[in-house]
Design an enzyme around this catalytic site. Structure first.
Site, PDB file in Angstrom:
ATOM      1  N   CYS A 298       0.830  -1.204   0.000  1.00 45.68           N
ATOM      2  CA  CYS A 298       0.000   0.000   0.000  1.00 45.68           C
ATOM      3  C   CYS A 298       0.863   1.252   0.000  1.00 45.68           C
ATOM      4  O   CYS A 298       0.619   2.191  -0.759  1.00 45.68           O
ATOM      5  CB  CYS A 298      -0.927  -0.014   1.216  1.00 45.68           C
ATOM      6  SG  CYS A 298      -2.123   1.341   1.237  1.00 45.68           S
TER       7      CYS A 298
ATOM      8  N   CYS B 261      -7.058  -3.035   7.823  1.00 49.84           N
ATOM      9  CA  CYS B 261      -8.020  -1.941   7.658  1.00 49.84           C
ATOM     10  C   CYS B 261      -9.124  -2.280   6.670  1.00 49.84           C
ATOM     11  O   CYS B 261     -10.238  -1.760   6.785  1.00 49.84           O
ATOM     12  CB  CYS B 261      -7.301  -0.671   7.232  1.00 49.84           C
ATOM     13  SG  CYS B 261      -6.678  -0.682   5.526  1.00 49.84           S
TER      14      CYS B 261
END
Length: 343
Positions: free
Chosen positions: A90, A187
């Site tokens: 990410c 997340c």
């Protein structure tokens, strides 16, 4: 400024405004379903923070890139019996790639974030990351694949701060995120549990199978190989241990375990290596770290010459080698690269 709506990035926005910088905040919307990332409360805090500080906010939809480089590969690799590190992908492919691009489009001078990490310029003129002062919060491991071209563009105002100092500052400034909880778990998975995602990719992801020893004798049963990782000891449900997961046989629906033998190795192979050593620093300072807050081993790196493959040799002991995870490389506290572990 990358603004997640959490206390760290909110404090940095306030700090930059306080010191007279012109700030444009960007909140990257990385997922809409099955849960929103960031969540609605965090997004609202980002809006309130920017409104109170007079900072414009861009809500940028990065969900396509996030699916391509993070959540999609994460599920695919777990289904292959690997243990990926999604935060590293990410940072490399979504967060910093997007923020740098937005910075260019908006003619900004730099990109700032709320990461607990710093940067240093080497004698060769290259900018590299360096561990943050707060060792419990240091995020350099998750950013180890950022190259000097990206690091040179970035500012990390929390490099020398502790989490307690950041929260204190946020409370003094009466920021909406001053008492916000830190994010926990994965997340982009409901409840932070990756196992909820895999059946949507493969209905047979949690097909039952056997737990066997290295000779193939059945010791027990499991409800899906994705529920296990190399080196796992707890939750196996086997008597007479301790037992450690040695190998995951996805095709055979088997989890292979060994008794009283933790699966460590003196060497590991990595692929897609990003490596920018500093020739001005002693070679014997090179160390490798294979997981967040994991042990640090002195190491030697030898290129295998194809597709960024390299062999990393531990010089002061063995290490748990988990295919799919990332090996971060440092010279002292300076980050010089990282590769994906294959074996």
């Amino acid at each position: 400024m990358g603004l997640s709506g959490g206390v760290d990035s909110s404090a940095v926005v306030a700090h930059l405004v306080e010191q007279g910088d012109t700030v444009i905040a960007a909140t990257l919307v990385m997922q809409h379903d099955p849960i929103a990332v960031p969540g609605p409360e965090a997004l609202e805090r980002a809006r309130q923070t920017c409104e109170s500080l007079g900072v414009p906010l861009i809500e940028y939809d990065a969900s396509e890139a996030f699916r391509k480089y993070v959540s999609g590969p994460f599920c695919a690799e777990y289904l292959k019996g690997l243990t990926p590190s999604p935060c590293i992908g990410c940072n490399e492919h979504v967060k910093f790639a997007t923020l740098v691009r937005l910075s260019d489009e908006l003619s900004c001078d730099a990109v700032a974030t709320g990461h607990y990490v710093g940067r240093t310029e080497g004698a060769d003129g290259m900018w590299r990351l360096v561990r943050g002062r707060d060792t419990l919060r240091d995020q350099s491991y998750f950013m180890c694949r950022l190259g000097p071209d990206v690091v040179s563009r970035c500012l990390f105002p929390l490099c020398d701060a502790t989490k307690a100092q950041t929260r204190h500052y946020a409370a003094e400034e009466e920021l909406p995120a001053s008492d916000a909880h830190d994010s926990q778990g994965l997340c982009f998975a409901p409840g932070g549990d990756y196992r909820t995602l895999l059946p949507t990719e493969d209905p047979m992801a949690f097909a039952p199978g056997d737990i066997v020893d290295e000779q193939g004798s059945v010791l027990g049963h499991h409800e899906g190989t994705p529920g296990y990782t190399i080196g796992q000891r707890k939750g196996l449900g086997l008597a007479g241990g301790p037992w450690y997961v040695q190998r995951i046989d996805v095709d055979g629906h088997r989890v292979v375990v060994s008794r009283l033998h933790h699966p460590t190795e003196p060497t590991m192979t990595v692929r897609d290596l990003v490596y920018h050593p500093d020739a001005s620093r002693p070679e014997d300072e090179l160390v490798v770290q294979t997981r967040f807050h994991g042990p640090i081993r002195h190491a030697r790196v030898r290129s295998l010459g194809t597709h960024g493959e390299a062999r990393i040799e531990m010089l002061d002991g063995e290490e748990l080698v988990v295919p799919g995870q990332t090996a971060a490389l440092y010279q002292g506290d300076v980050v010089v690269g990282g590769g994906i572990i294959t074996s």
